[in-house]
Design a protein around this motif. Structure first.
Motif, PDB file in Angstrom:
ATOM      1  N   ILE A  65       0.842  -1.204   0.000  1.00 67.99           N
ATOM      2  CA  ILE A  65       0.000   0.000   0.000  1.00 67.99           C
ATOM      3  C   ILE A  65       0.874   1.250   0.000  1.00 67.99           C
ATOM      4  N   ALA A 120      -3.521   2.428   6.454  1.00 65.86           N
ATOM      5  CA  ALA A 120      -4.798   2.289   5.758  1.00 65.86           C
ATOM      6  C   ALA A 120      -5.078   0.820   5.467  1.00 65.86           C
ATOM      7  N   LYS A 121      -6.326   0.481   5.410  1.00 67.99           N
ATOM      8  CA  LYS A 121      -6.753  -0.879   5.085  1.00 67.99           C
ATOM      9  C   LYS A 121      -7.780  -0.794   3.942  1.00 67.99           C
ATOM     10  N   PRO A 122      -7.298  -0.454   2.730  1.00 68.33           N
ATOM     11  CA  PRO A 122      -8.229  -0.287   1.613  1.00 68.33           C
ATOM     12  C   PRO A 122      -8.850  -1.612   1.178  1.00 68.33           C
ATOM     13  N   ARG A 123      -9.996  -1.488   0.554  1.00 67.04           N
ATOM     14  CA  ARG A 123     -10.670  -2.663  -0.008  1.00 67.04           C
ATOM     15  C   ARG A 123      -9.865  -3.162  -1.203  1.00 67.04           C
ATOM     16  N   THR A 156     -10.484  -1.487  -4.519  1.00 67.02           N
ATOM     17  CA  THR A 156      -9.830  -0.185  -4.634  1.00 67.02           C
ATOM     18  C   THR A 156      -8.380  -0.369  -5.063  1.00 67.02           C
ATOM     19  N   ILE A 157      -7.706  -1.343  -4.480  1.00 70.65           N
ATOM     20  CA  ILE A 157      -6.320  -1.637  -4.869  1.00 70.65           C
ATOM     21  C   ILE A 157      -6.261  -2.044  -6.336  1.00 70.65           C
ATOM     22  N   LYS A 185      -5.716   9.111   1.588  1.00 69.45           N
ATOM     23  CA  LYS A 185      -6.081   8.311   2.766  1.00 69.45           C
ATOM     24  C   LYS A 185      -5.929   6.820   2.483  1.00 69.45           C
ATOM     25  N   THR A 186      -6.377   6.404   1.309  1.00 67.76           N
ATOM     26  CA  THR A 186      -6.329   4.998   0.922  1.00 67.76           C
ATOM     27  C   THR A 186      -4.899   4.474   0.869  1.00 67.76           C
ATOM     28  N   SER A 188      -9.327  11.085  -0.991  1.00 65.26           N
ATOM     29  CA  SER A 188      -9.620   9.677  -0.753  1.00 65.26           C
ATOM     30  C   SER A 188      -8.403   8.817  -1.101  1.00 65.26           C
TER      31      SER A 188
END
Length: 93
Positions: free
Chosen positions: A37, A71-74, A77-78, A65-66, A62
């Motif tokens: 990330i 951060a623990k993005p979905r 999203t990655i 932050k992502t 966003s």
């Protein structure tokens, strides 16, 4: 003797497609999700957050932050981010 130093920023060295791809390959090989990330954030900054926001349909704030530490993005999203950056997530055996 006074020595002047500057803060290290990996983004300064992500100045070519080859450098970006090798950097991401090494980070993926290590397999640490937090580092992946963080690396995507570095690559995004090297390429330009504004363009990435446009390409992914996500807002700049966003994205910051992502792709920030902790951060623990979905996963989707990655995927959007890696695709917009022209990076591939592959599986090898």
């Amino acid at each position: 003797m006074n020595i002047k130093t500057t803060r290290f920023d990996v983004v300064d060295y992500l100045d070519s497609e080859e450098a970006i791809q090798e950097y991401f390959r090494q980070v993926m090989e290590d397999g640490d999700s937090d580092e992946i990330i963080r690396a995507l954030g570095h690559i995004a900054r090297a390429r330009g957050i504004a363009q990435l926001a446009k390409d992914t349909g996500l807002g700049r704030e966003s994205l910051y932050k992502t792709l920030s530490e902790g951060a623990k993005p979905r996963f989707d999203t990655i995927l959007r981010v890696t695709q917009a950056l022209g990076l591939k997530l592959t599986v090898a055996h």
